[in-house]
Design an enzyme around this catalytic site. Structure first.
Site, short mmCIF file in Angstrom:
data_model
loop_
_atom_site.label_atom_id
_atom_site.label_comp_id
_atom_site.label_asym_id
_atom_site.label_seq_id
_atom_site.Cartn_x
_atom_site.Cartn_y
_atom_site.Cartn_z
N GLY A 143 -113.35 -9.34 2.33
CA GLY A 143 -113.33 -10.57 3.11
C GLY A 143 -114.55 -10.68 4.01
N ARG A 144 -114.39 -10.24 5.26
CA ARG A 144 -115.40 -10.53 6.29
C ARG A 144 -116.79 -10.03 5.97
NH1 ARG A 144 -111.61 -8.25 10.90
NH2 ARG A 144 -111.07 -6.97 9.08
N GLN B 291 -104.72 -19.83 -4.15
CA GLN B 291 -103.69 -19.22 -3.32
C GLN B 291 -102.84 -20.29 -2.63
OE1 GLN B 291 -104.20 -17.34 0.67
NE2 GLN B 291 -103.66 -15.43 -0.36
N HIS C 209 -103.41 -5.78 2.29
CA HIS C 209 -104.24 -5.60 3.49
C HIS C 209 -103.58 -4.50 4.32
CE1 HIS C 209 -105.94 -7.67 7.39
NE2 HIS C 209 -106.33 -6.42 7.25
N CYS D 248 -100.49 -14.03 5.73
CA CYS D 248 -101.12 -14.72 6.85
C CYS D 248 -100.35 -14.45 8.14
CB CYS D 248 -101.19 -16.22 6.58
SG CYS D 248 -101.90 -17.11 7.98
N ASN E 40 -107.30 -3.81 0.55
CA ASN E 40 -108.01 -4.79 1.37
C ASN E 40 -107.95 -4.37 2.84
OD1 ASN E 40 -107.16 -7.78 2.97
ND2 ASN E 40 -109.20 -7.48 2.11
N GLY E 41 -109.05 -4.70 3.53
CA GLY E 41 -109.13 -4.43 4.96
C GLY E 41 -110.24 -3.46 5.28
C1 LIG Z 1 -111.91 -16.48 8.47
C2 LIG Z 1 -110.76 -15.83 7.73
C3 LIG Z 1 -109.88 -16.61 7.01
C4 LIG Z 1 -108.84 -16.02 6.29
N1 LIG Z 1 -108.01 -16.82 5.54
C5 LIG Z 1 -107.11 -16.22 4.69
C6 LIG Z 1 -106.39 -17.00 3.74
O1 LIG Z 1 -106.55 -18.22 3.62
N2 LIG Z 1 -105.51 -16.34 2.93
C7 LIG Z 1 -105.32 -14.96 2.99
O2 LIG Z 1 -104.53 -14.41 2.23
N3 LIG Z 1 -105.99 -14.23 3.90
C8 LIG Z 1 -106.89 -14.81 4.71
N4 LIG Z 1 -107.66 -14.04 5.54
C9 LIG Z 1 -107.50 -12.56 5.49
C10 LIG Z 1 -108.50 -11.97 4.50
O3 LIG Z 1 -108.24 -12.41 3.19
C11 LIG Z 1 -108.44 -10.42 4.53
O4 LIG Z 1 -107.13 -10.01 4.23
C12 LIG Z 1 -108.80 -9.86 5.90
O5 LIG Z 1 -109.94 -10.50 6.43
C13 LIG Z 1 -109.07 -8.35 5.81
O6 LIG Z 1 -110.10 -8.06 4.91
P1 LIG Z 1 -111.61 -7.76 5.40
O7 LIG Z 1 -111.54 -6.63 6.39
O8 LIG Z 1 -112.36 -7.42 4.15
O9 LIG Z 1 -112.10 -9.01 6.06
C14 LIG Z 1 -108.66 -14.61 6.30
C15 LIG Z 1 -109.56 -13.83 7.04
C16 LIG Z 1 -110.61 -14.41 7.74
C17 LIG Z 1 -111.57 -13.53 8.50
#
Ligand SMILES: Cc1cc2nc3c(=O)[nH]c(=O)nc-3n(C[C@H](O)[C@H](O)[C@H](O)COP(=O)(O)O)c2cc1C
Length: 330
Positions: free
Chosen positions: A228-229, A72, A171, A102, A204-205
Site C-alpha cells: 500500500g503506502r 473491491q 493486514h 476498513c 500486508n502491512g
Molecule cells: C490512503 C489509504 C487508503 C486506503 N483505502 C483502503 C481501501 O479502500 N480498502 C482497503 O481494503 N484498504 C484500504 N487501505 C489499507 C491498505 O490497503 C493497507 O491494508 C494498509 O495501508 C497497510 O498496508 P501498507 O503498510 O503496505 O500501507 C487504505 C490505506 C491507505 C493508506
C-alpha cells in the site's frame, strides 16, 4: 506458483493494495507498468452502487492494460452486497474482493469493513452468498481480528476458504490498532501454515523496503505481498522489489526525467479519465512523493498543487526538469 482461481501469477506476486482516493485507474496503470502483478480498486460502497451514486459508479472504471484487476466492495447488508456484485460484474473485472478490513468509524459502525470481525458468522455468510452469486473469483482482504483479545484469523481464513474464496490478503494489525504500531506477520504465517489452507495467503502491512518483502517471503513463507503506502507516489517500488529478488541488489532510484515523465503521464491519464478539474485536483497528492528529497523544492511543489489549470501544472513539471534534471536521488 500461486493462482487466484484461473489467474496464474508469478512466484511471490506483488499486489497493489486497495487505497481510497489513491488506487484509481491512472495510478493502477503506472503500478502495473512498474511490476505490480495484481491491482485492486479502492473500496466501493455497495449501498452507493445500488443507489447509482455517480461517485461510486466512476470507481468501477478499469483499463484493459491493468489486468488482472480486482474490484473491491464493502457493506454488511446481504441484499445490497449481492446487488453490488451484479453491478460490479458488468465492468468485467478479473476478481471481486470483499473489504473486511476498513477500520474507519463510519464504516465499522454499520458492521462493514473491519466491523464484521465482531460477527464472524455474518462474515462467512456474506462471503458464501457472494461466492455463489458470481462466476468470478472472490478474494477477501481483512485484518488479524477486532482487537488483540480476539485474533481468530486462522479459523476465520479457513472458514472463508471453505465457502469458496480464492485468496486472502491479511493486514497484520487489528481494527483497534488502526495504523498504529507495527504490523505483526506472525499470525499471517500461522494462517499459511495451517495444513488445511490451499488458497494463496498474501501478507500486508509495512512492506516498505525490498528487504521487508524478502522477509515476508523467506522468513514468513507467505505467498505474496500486498503493498500500500510504499507505492503512493512511488510506483517504482514494485520494480525495485523484483530487482532485489532477482539480484540481491538495490536498483538505482528513478531519475528526475523518469519522475517527471511519470508525473506527466499520471496527470494526463487522470485528465483523460475524469476531466481537467478533477484530474488536476486528484493527482496532487502524489507529487510530494514523486519529488521527495529535493532541497528547496517548495516553490515548485506549491505551483503543482495550487493551480487548477493543467497547463500551469505541466509547465511546473517542465521547469522542474529544467532546474533539477541532473539531481541525484539517494
Ligand atoms: C490512503 C489509504 C487508503 C486506503 N483505502 C483502503 C481501501 O479502500 N480498502 C482497503 O481494503 N484498504 C484500504 N487501505 C489499507 C491498505 O490497503 C493497507 O491494508 C494498509 O495501508 C497497510 O498496508 P501498507 O503498510 O503496505 O500501507 C487504505 C490505506 C491507505 C493508506
Amino acid at each position: 506458483m500461486p493462482k487466484i482461481g484461473n489467474i496464474e501469477l508469478p512466484d511471490f506476486p506483488l499486489l497493489l493494495a486497495p487505497m481510497e482516493d489513491v488506487s484509481d485507474p491512472p495510478f493502477r496503470a503506472l503500478c502495473k507498468e512498474q511490476g505490480a502483478d495484481v491491482v485492486y480498486t479502492e473500496f466501493i460502497s455497495s449501498e452507493g452502487l445500488i443507489r447509482d451514486a455517480a461517485k461510486s459508479v466512476l470507481k468501477l472504471d478499469i483499463y484493459e492494460k491493468e489486468r488482472p484487476v480486482g474490484i473491491q466492495i464493502f457493506g454488511a447488508e446481504l441484499d445490497s452486497m449481492l446487488q453490488a456484485v451484479d453491478i460490479v460484474e458488468q465492468s468485467n473485472p478479473d476478481i471481486i474482493d470483499i473489504n473486511f478490513g476498513c477500520p474507519v468509524k463510519k464504516v465499522v459502525c454499520k458492521n462493514a469493513g473491519a466491523g464484521i470481525l465482531r460477527d464472524i458468522p455474518l462474515m462467512v455468510k456474506l462471503t458464501e452468498e457472494i461466492v455463489k452469486r458470481t462466476k468470478l473469483p472472490v478474494t477477501v482482504k481483512t485484518r488479524l481480528g477486532w482487537d488483540s483479545n480476539s485474533i481468530k484469523i486462522v479459523e476465520v481464513a479457513e472458514r472463508l476458504q471453505d465457502v469458496g474464496i480464492m485468496a486472502i490478503s491479511i493486514h497484520g494489525r487489528t481494527r483497534v490498532q488502526m495504523y498504529k504500531g507495527e504490523a505483526d506477520w506472525r499470525p499471517i504465517a500461522e494462517v499459511k501454515n495451517n495444513q488445511r489452507m490451499q488458497i494463496p495467503v498474501f501478507g500486508n502491512g509495512d512492506v516498505d523496503t525490498p528487504e521487508a518483502a524478502a522477509k515476508m517471503r523467506d522468513e514468513f513463507g507467505l505467498d505474496g505481498a500486498m503493498i500500500g503506502r510504499a507505492s503512493i507516489g512511488y510506483p517504482w517500488f514494485f520494480k525495485e522489489v523484483k530487482h532485489y529478488f532477482e539480484t540481491g541488489k538495490h536498483l538505482d532510484p528513478p531519475t528526475m526525467p523518469e519522475r517527471v515523465d511519470a508525473a506527466r503521464r499520471h496527470l494526463q491519464m487522470a485528465i483523460d479519465w475524469k476531466g481537467e478539474k478533477l484530474g488536476v485536483f486528484e493527482t496532487r497528492r502524489h507529487y510530494t512523493n514523486y519529488f521527495k528529497g529535493i532541497p528547496h523544492f517548495k516553490e515548485y511543489r506549491t505551483k503543482m498543487v495550487t493551480s487548477d489549470d493543467a497547463v500551469d501544472v505541466f509547465a511546473a513539471f517542465d521547469e522542474v526538469l529544467e532546474k533539477f534534471g541532473d539531481f541525484q536521488f539517494a
